[in-house]
Design an enzyme around this catalytic site. Sequence first.
Site, PDB file in Angstrom:
ATOM      1  N   ALA A   1     -25.733 -73.136 -90.473  1.00 16.76           N
ATOM      2  CA  ALA A   1     -26.230 -71.752 -90.429  1.00 16.76           C
ATOM      3  C   ALA A   1     -26.184 -71.208 -89.010  1.00 16.76           C
ATOM      4  O   ALA A   1     -25.875 -70.033 -88.795  1.00 16.76           O
ATOM      5  CB  ALA A   1     -27.650 -71.681 -90.983  1.00 16.76           C
TER       6      ALA A   1
ATOM      7  N   GLY B   1     -22.664 -70.361 -88.554  1.00 15.26           N
ATOM      8  CA  GLY B   1     -22.331 -69.270 -89.464  1.00 15.26           C
ATOM      9  C   GLY B   1     -22.887 -67.935 -89.026  1.00 15.26           C
ATOM     10  O   GLY B   1     -22.263 -66.892 -89.238  1.00 15.26           O
ATOM     11  N   ASP B   2     -24.046 -67.943 -88.394  1.00 17.28           N
ATOM     12  CA  ASP B   2     -24.637 -66.718 -87.863  1.00 17.28           C
ATOM     13  C   ASP B   2     -23.694 -66.092 -86.841  1.00 17.28           C
ATOM     14  O   ASP B   2     -23.445 -64.881 -86.872  1.00 17.28           O
ATOM     15  CB  ASP B   2     -25.993 -67.038 -87.227  1.00 17.28           C
ATOM     16  CG  ASP B   2     -26.637 -65.827 -86.579  1.00 17.28           C
ATOM     17  OD1 ASP B   2     -26.881 -64.827 -87.283  1.00 17.28           O
ATOM     18  OD2 ASP B   2     -26.893 -65.885 -85.367  1.00 17.28           O
ATOM     19  N   ALA B   3     -23.136 -66.915 -85.969  1.00 20.76           N
ATOM     20  CA  ALA B   3     -22.205 -66.413 -84.952  1.00 20.76           C
ATOM     21  C   ALA B   3     -20.906 -65.936 -85.577  1.00 20.76           C
ATOM     22  O   ALA B   3     -20.371 -64.883 -85.203  1.00 20.76           O
ATOM     23  CB  ALA B   3     -21.929 -67.499 -83.914  1.00 20.76           C
TER      24      ALA B   3
ATOM     25  N   GLU C   1     -21.605 -62.583 -87.351  1.00 20.73           N
ATOM     26  CA  GLU C   1     -21.788 -61.479 -86.403  1.00 20.73           C
ATOM     27  C   GLU C   1     -20.473 -61.101 -85.733  1.00 20.73           C
ATOM     28  O   GLU C   1     -20.190 -59.914 -85.540  1.00 20.73           O
ATOM     29  CB  GLU C   1     -22.843 -61.797 -85.354  1.00 20.73           C
ATOM     30  CG  GLU C   1     -23.060 -60.603 -84.436  1.00 20.73           C
ATOM     31  CD  GLU C   1     -24.314 -60.657 -83.600  1.00 20.73           C
ATOM     32  OE1 GLU C   1     -24.373 -59.902 -82.610  1.00 20.73           O
ATOM     33  OE2 GLU C   1     -25.249 -61.416 -83.926  1.00 20.73           O
TER      34      GLU C   1
END
Length: 125
Positions: free
Chosen positions: A15, A18-20, A23
């Site tokens: 995660a 995945g957040d990066a 975004e």
Amino acid sequence: MEVSQIEQLSPTALAYLGDAVYELYVRSYFLLPPKRSRTYHNLVVAQVRAESQAAQLLALEPYLTTSELEILRRGRNAAAGGPKRVDPKIYQQATSLETLMGYLYLTDPNRLTQLLARLELYPPT
């Protein structure tokens, strides 16, 4: 990274990655036409907040494979706590989407591209 190494990563680590990835995709999506820096920021923040990610997840779910749904489940179960301003269920959904994005980034970039293309990103009204 080898598959055995990727499988050792926790859902939280996936995660985080995945957040990066998510975004960066959203930033790229809104890059053209050129805008002021503040406008870029507002467009991106509206899409990367947990509520928007949870909505995107619901739209993507019909297109996911059984193994991708399992990654979501692992990510959802790993989401503990979260910001107080967000309903825990929303936070779990957003985290599970980020987990899937991180996993696909490492294991199947073509599939990641297919799913990202299905996102319905709109400027805030």
